[in-house]
Motif scaffolding. Structure first.
Motif, short mmCIF file in Angstrom:
data_model
loop_
_atom_site.label_atom_id
_atom_site.label_comp_id
_atom_site.label_asym_id
_atom_site.label_seq_id
_atom_site.Cartn_x
_atom_site.Cartn_y
_atom_site.Cartn_z
N TYR A 183 -8.72 13.09 6.48
CA TYR A 183 -8.43 11.88 7.24
C TYR A 183 -7.55 10.93 6.42
CZ TYR A 183 -8.98 7.74 10.12
OH TYR A 183 -8.73 6.65 10.90
N ARG A 184 -7.85 10.78 5.14
CA ARG A 184 -7.03 9.91 4.28
C ARG A 184 -5.60 10.43 4.19
NH1 ARG A 184 -11.82 8.99 0.91
NH2 ARG A 184 -11.25 10.82 -0.28
N ILE A 185 -5.46 11.75 4.05
CA ILE A 185 -4.12 12.33 4.01
C ILE A 185 -3.40 12.08 5.33
CG2 ILE A 185 -2.84 14.51 3.98
CD1 ILE A 185 -4.86 15.50 1.90
N VAL B 146 -3.91 9.69 7.56
CA VAL B 146 -3.58 8.27 7.70
C VAL B 146 -2.38 7.92 6.82
CG1 VAL B 146 -4.41 5.93 7.23
CG2 VAL B 146 -5.85 7.53 8.47
N ARG B 147 -2.36 8.41 5.61
CA ARG B 147 -1.22 8.12 4.72
C ARG B 147 0.07 8.73 5.23
NH1 ARG B 147 -4.59 8.64 -0.78
NH2 ARG B 147 -5.40 6.53 -0.76
N LEU B 148 -0.01 9.95 5.75
CA LEU B 148 1.17 10.60 6.30
C LEU B 148 1.70 9.81 7.50
CD1 LEU B 148 3.09 13.05 6.31
CD2 LEU B 148 1.47 14.17 7.84
N HIS C 145 6.46 3.54 8.54
CA HIS C 145 7.17 2.50 7.76
C HIS C 145 8.47 2.99 7.15
CE1 HIS C 145 3.03 0.90 7.96
NE2 HIS C 145 3.68 -0.20 8.21
N ASP D 173 1.08 6.68 8.18
CA ASP D 173 1.54 5.37 7.70
C ASP D 173 2.93 5.48 7.06
OD1 ASP D 173 0.88 2.61 7.47
OD2 ASP D 173 0.69 2.91 5.31
N PHE D 174 3.15 6.55 6.32
CA PHE D 174 4.46 6.77 5.70
C PHE D 174 5.55 6.82 6.77
CE2 PHE D 174 7.77 9.87 4.60
CZ PHE D 174 8.35 9.23 3.52
N TYR E 15 -1.40 6.78 15.08
CA TYR E 15 -2.24 5.92 14.25
C TYR E 15 -3.22 5.13 15.11
CZ TYR E 15 -3.55 2.47 10.76
OH TYR E 15 -4.26 1.67 9.91
#
Length: 124
Positions: A111-113, A115-117, A123, A119-120, A50
């Motif tokens: 990129y959004r996918i 970042v979400r992956l 956390h 980030d998931f 990230y």
């Protein structure tokens, strides 16, 4: 955009020979992989991914200048190139990434996918 197109775009944008750009970008990959391998666990691994993606995206900003200069020094040392040359290649890569995110709908979506992956996993 594949590696050959990326190298050519970076080379054209910087005026640095494609062979040198390849060495620098390959060294960036090696340095990044080494740092990720030594991150110390899966959560820290995703934190590092990230931060690397964010660092490349924000490379023009002053707040990442110190962190970027450490990366530049490591990559320059490994690629056996000058720090100024390495800085120019990494900035061109950053500019290319930013341009793709601004102009390509599929790049923004990917990129959004990504970042979400990341980030998931950071956390969980």
């Amino acid at each position: 955009m594949n590696k050959r197109e990326t190298v050519q775009a970076v080379s054209n944008g910087t005026g640095i020979a494609t062979g040198t750009c390849v060495r620098i970008l390959d060294s960036l990959e090696v340095v990044s992989m080494h740092e990720m391998e030594n991150a110390g666990g899966i959560t820290l691994f995703f934190d590092h991914i990230y931060r690397l993606a964010d660092r490349l995206k924000r490379m023009r900003e002053k707040q990442v200048e110190e962190e970027t200069s450490a990366l530049v020094r490591k990559v320059a040392c490994l690629s056996e190139t000058g720090t100024e040359e390495t800085q120019r290649v990494l900035k061109a890569l950053s500019d290319l990434l930013n341009h793709r995110l601004e102009t390509s709908r599929s790049a923004r979506f990917q990129y959004r996918i990504f970042v979400r992956l990341v980030d998931f996993f950071r956390h969980t």
